[in-house]
Enzyme design. Structure first.
Site, mmCIF file in Angstrom:
data_model
loop_
_atom_site.group_PDB
_atom_site.id
_atom_site.type_symbol
_atom_site.label_atom_id
_atom_site.label_comp_id
_atom_site.label_asym_id
_atom_site.label_seq_id
_atom_site.Cartn_x
_atom_site.Cartn_y
_atom_site.Cartn_z
ATOM 1 N N GLY A 35 0.793 -1.229 0.000
ATOM 2 C CA GLY A 35 0.000 0.000 0.000
ATOM 3 C C GLY A 35 0.827 1.281 0.000
ATOM 4 O O GLY A 35 0.272 2.374 -0.150
ATOM 5 N N LYS A 193 -29.603 21.647 12.053
ATOM 6 C CA LYS A 193 -29.087 20.282 12.248
ATOM 7 C C LYS A 193 -28.231 20.238 13.507
ATOM 8 O O LYS A 193 -27.414 21.115 13.732
ATOM 9 C CB LYS A 193 -28.242 19.886 11.042
ATOM 10 C CG LYS A 193 -27.688 18.477 11.127
ATOM 11 C CD LYS A 193 -26.874 18.127 9.911
ATOM 12 C CE LYS A 193 -25.416 18.455 10.086
ATOM 13 N NZ LYS A 193 -24.570 17.988 8.993
HETATM 14 C C1 R5P Z 1 -21.237 18.871 8.149
HETATM 15 O O1 R5P Z 1 -21.491 19.796 8.902
HETATM 16 C C2 R5P Z 1 -21.123 19.015 6.677
HETATM 17 O O2 R5P Z 1 -21.423 20.302 6.244
HETATM 18 C C3 R5P Z 1 -22.002 18.020 5.965
HETATM 19 O O3 R5P Z 1 -23.350 18.375 6.189
HETATM 20 C C4 R5P Z 1 -21.764 16.637 6.433
HETATM 21 O O4 R5P Z 1 -20.391 16.356 6.505
HETATM 22 C C5 R5P Z 1 -22.442 15.635 5.546
HETATM 23 O O5 R5P Z 1 -22.230 14.369 6.064
HETATM 24 P P1 R5P Z 1 -23.225 13.180 5.755
HETATM 25 O O6 R5P Z 1 -23.400 13.104 4.278
HETATM 26 O O7 R5P Z 1 -22.545 11.973 6.317
HETATM 27 O O8 R5P Z 1 -24.510 13.463 6.475
#
Ligand code: R5P
Length: 296
Positions: A35, A193
């Site tokens: 690798g 979120k």
């Molecule tokens: C996190 O705050 C980023 O802006 C993205 O929303 C996140 O990394 C997306 O990750 P996933 O596709 O695993 O939900």
């Protein structure tokens, strides 16, 4: 100027060299059975301004290691300056210590680049612009963060999303939706979120939006597992959006991500060539070439 397209960004490196009107000089590269990478420059670099184009996904550890090996070799052979173009910079999400005794990986990456002779770092839509500025303050390497959002929005505008509503799945990415809305012209907003720092579980606070019958685009910096994007798309579809696009700068393309987002109702899924995937319909080569002309 010598442009070296690294093994992970051959296509983009080539396009950047073309946009700059210079001949690309890719490295000789082999992977040993265990690798490890064998790398060799193909053009003397003494006294030259060297640009290495190497994204750091998939397999961030080996891609980063290849970049360090190339940069240090250019330094050893007398390059005048070394600019690392890392369109997707891995380890940038851990840009502060969220929990006691955690690694500060963005800081470690900058230290490694610096030790390998990198003088300038060009990235695209780094996870958090504010954090890079505070981490950068401890280093000599200068970080240039570009945004591909206007390019994505222009593409979508031509693909039937003119006047579409722009949405970010969290407040941190609101600036992306805001920048896109300036081009699409249909207004913007964000969902709330939250991520459990220990389990990684995502919860999304959904607002009621006046979206029924309208087109919408969810903009984020990246798609990894697709969970965040799928939740945001689903919420817009549930509220009656006529068509929803999923757009981001970087697609890490984890297994199952595409299915999750399509199942939520997104069409199309759009991204750039910071990481080459089937969704890379927008190139950042011109954006990066213009920056290189300015700083080198
Ligand atoms: C996190 O705050 C980023 O802006 C993205 O929303 C996140 O990394 C997306 O990750 P996933 O596709 O695993 O939900």
């Amino acid at each position: 100027m010598i442009v070296i397209p690294g093994p992970s960004s051959l296509g983009l490196g080539w396009r950047i060299a073309e946009a700059l009107g210079v001949e690309p000089h890719p490295v000789e590269h082999r992977v040993f059975p265990d690798g490890e990478s064998y790398l060799k420059l193909t053009k003397p670099v003494a006294g030259e301004k060297v640009v290495i184009v190497q994204t750091t996904a998939p397999n961030p550890d080996s891609k980063l290691m290849q970049l360090l090996l190339i940069a240090k070799t250019a330094k050893d052979f007398g390059a005048n300056s070394i600019t690392a173009v890392v369109p997707y910079l891995a380890y940038a999400r851990q840009d502060k210590r969220f929990l006691d005794l955690e690694v500060l990986s963005l800081d470690v990456v900058l230290s490694l680049l610096e030790a390998s002779g990198v003088t300038d770092l060009v990235v695209v839509n780094i996870h958090n612009e504010a954090s890079i500025r505070s981490v950068e303050a401890n280093h000599v390497v200068k970080v240039h963060n570009l945004s591909a959002v206007p390019l994505l929005a222009e593409y979508l505008k031509k693909e039937g999303f003119d006047k579409a509503y722009s949405l970010s799945p969290d407040k941190g990415a609101l600036y992306i939706a805001e920048a896109a809305a300036k081009i699409l012209g249909g207004g913007y907003n964000y969902f709330e979120k939250t991520r459990d720092r220990k389990t990684g579980e995502i919860k999304m606070g959904i607002k009621d939006l006046d979206i029924a019958g309208h087109r919408a685009v969810v903009f984020d910096d990246m798609i990894s597992t697709g969970g965040t994007m799928a939740k945001a798309v689903e919420a817009l579809v549930d509220q009656g959006a006529e068509k929803v696009a999923a757009s981001c700068t970087h697609v890490l393309y984890m297994p199952g991500a595409e299915e999750k987002i399509r199942k939520a109702g997104a069409d199309p899924i759009l991204s750039t060539d910071t990481i080459e995937t089937p969704f890379s319909k927008v190139t950042v080569s011109g954006l990066i070439a213009d920056k290189l002309k300015e700083i080198i």
